[in-house]
Design an enzyme around this catalytic site. Sequence first.
Site, mmCIF file in Angstrom:
data_model
loop_
_atom_site.group_PDB
_atom_site.id
_atom_site.type_symbol
_atom_site.label_atom_id
_atom_site.label_comp_id
_atom_site.label_asym_id
_atom_site.label_seq_id
_atom_site.Cartn_x
_atom_site.Cartn_y
_atom_site.Cartn_z
ATOM 1 N N GLU A 17 0.809 -1.223 0.000
ATOM 2 C CA GLU A 17 0.000 0.000 0.000
ATOM 3 C C GLU A 17 0.843 1.275 0.000
ATOM 4 O O GLU A 17 0.343 2.357 0.307
ATOM 5 C CB GLU A 17 -0.928 0.023 1.219
ATOM 6 C CG GLU A 17 -1.950 -1.089 1.248
ATOM 7 C CD GLU A 17 -1.497 -2.281 2.069
ATOM 8 O OE1 GLU A 17 -2.340 -2.928 2.700
ATOM 9 O OE2 GLU A 17 -0.276 -2.585 2.082
ATOM 10 N N SER A 202 -5.947 -3.117 1.313
ATOM 11 C CA SER A 202 -6.322 -2.521 0.034
ATOM 12 C C SER A 202 -6.691 -3.561 -1.015
ATOM 13 O O SER A 202 -6.484 -3.369 -2.209
ATOM 14 C CB SER A 202 -5.196 -1.626 -0.491
ATOM 15 O OG SER A 202 -4.935 -0.570 0.405
ATOM 16 N N SER A 353 -11.751 8.415 0.328
ATOM 17 C CA SER A 353 -11.733 7.444 1.420
ATOM 18 C C SER A 353 -12.942 7.603 2.336
ATOM 19 O O SER A 353 -13.402 8.709 2.602
ATOM 20 C CB SER A 353 -10.454 7.589 2.246
ATOM 21 O OG SER A 353 -9.326 7.245 1.490
#
EC number: 6.3.2.4
Length: 380
Positions: A17, A202, A353
């Site tokens: 990530e 992720s 997000s």
Amino acid sequence: MSQKVRVAVLYGGKADEHSISCVSVGSVLRAIDTDRYDVLPIGITKDGVWIVDGEDPRAWSLNSSPLPTVQETEHSRRVVLDPSAGALGFMAQNADGSVDSLGAVDVVFPVLHGPYGEDGTVQGLLEMMNVPYVGCGVLASAACMDKHYTKVLLSAAGIAVSPGFTLDARKADTVTGTAVEAQVEQEGLTWPLFVKPSRAGSSFGVTKVEWSDDRGERQARLAAAVQEAAEHDWRILVEQGIDAREIECAVLRSTATGEARVSWPGEIVLDSRASNADSFYDFDSKYMDASASHVEVPANLPKETLQRVREVAARAFDAVDGMGLSRVDTFVTPDGDVLVNEINTMPGFTAISMYPKAWEASGLPYSDLIATLIEGVRRK
């Protein structure tokens, strides 16, 4: 005028990530109140080298092509840490080998996702340096990075989780398609299945495995999914697909003695499902394709169901000894049952997000959220 609080912001790191951390920190640095905080950005390359004076991450975003990475540059300097010096233990090494102090650090904000950042390693280092930091401590960070142990802790606390089992990819005889299917049958799991690495984020290494009437095809799909997950971790989860909506809840405990605050739950709506009913929230739809999904906060659910999600999220956060911030991801079934999927102790802070969007929709703007996290650490 009072002196500014010195905040060292860590980003990048050795995990898959890495680039998402870089994008997240770009958002954080653009939003942080620089009248209140003196920010020291410290990047960590994919090889684990800590640097200052590299490329300015404030310019990084999801639109950067390629996605940004921390690189040593002509003018960057490597960071040298002296754990025994505590807040004064952050130094930069010059080309001639001499070192300069980077000044006293009041708080560290580790905007790091995945292993070597979100898993208790950096947290343990900062604990040894006796430097306050934003986010969960060593135990919660380590346990929540490992989905297997997250489920162990939550199950012990009486919190429902997805049915499944764990494999060890180091034991070759247990990860063949035949062996995995036999365990699926033994556990009574229904298809489709999700195969995922236990310690990754992720959606890296996650595969949705559909049923096939052909036994050989089924086993080949399982074997391929296990192999993909094993590229990221030797500990692998095989979980039953849940007929449910994925609802995410932001949790915030700014001080050690304070109660956990819980946002209104939100939902990532996959717009791509209109054309592909089998799609799931993978890496591209999370980060690379803004048209693939959109966030709805609060989620379109009855108020009593939303409240139930909030209660479960708070219980889950407490069960893992959560501190600072976490995003608790749940499944809500058509009957209104709530199961916890996973807990992210340093959730993404990118422009799309869920964590900052959930708090913004709950009355806490992005800049105020950052300040709340920093100030809470200073008061504990």
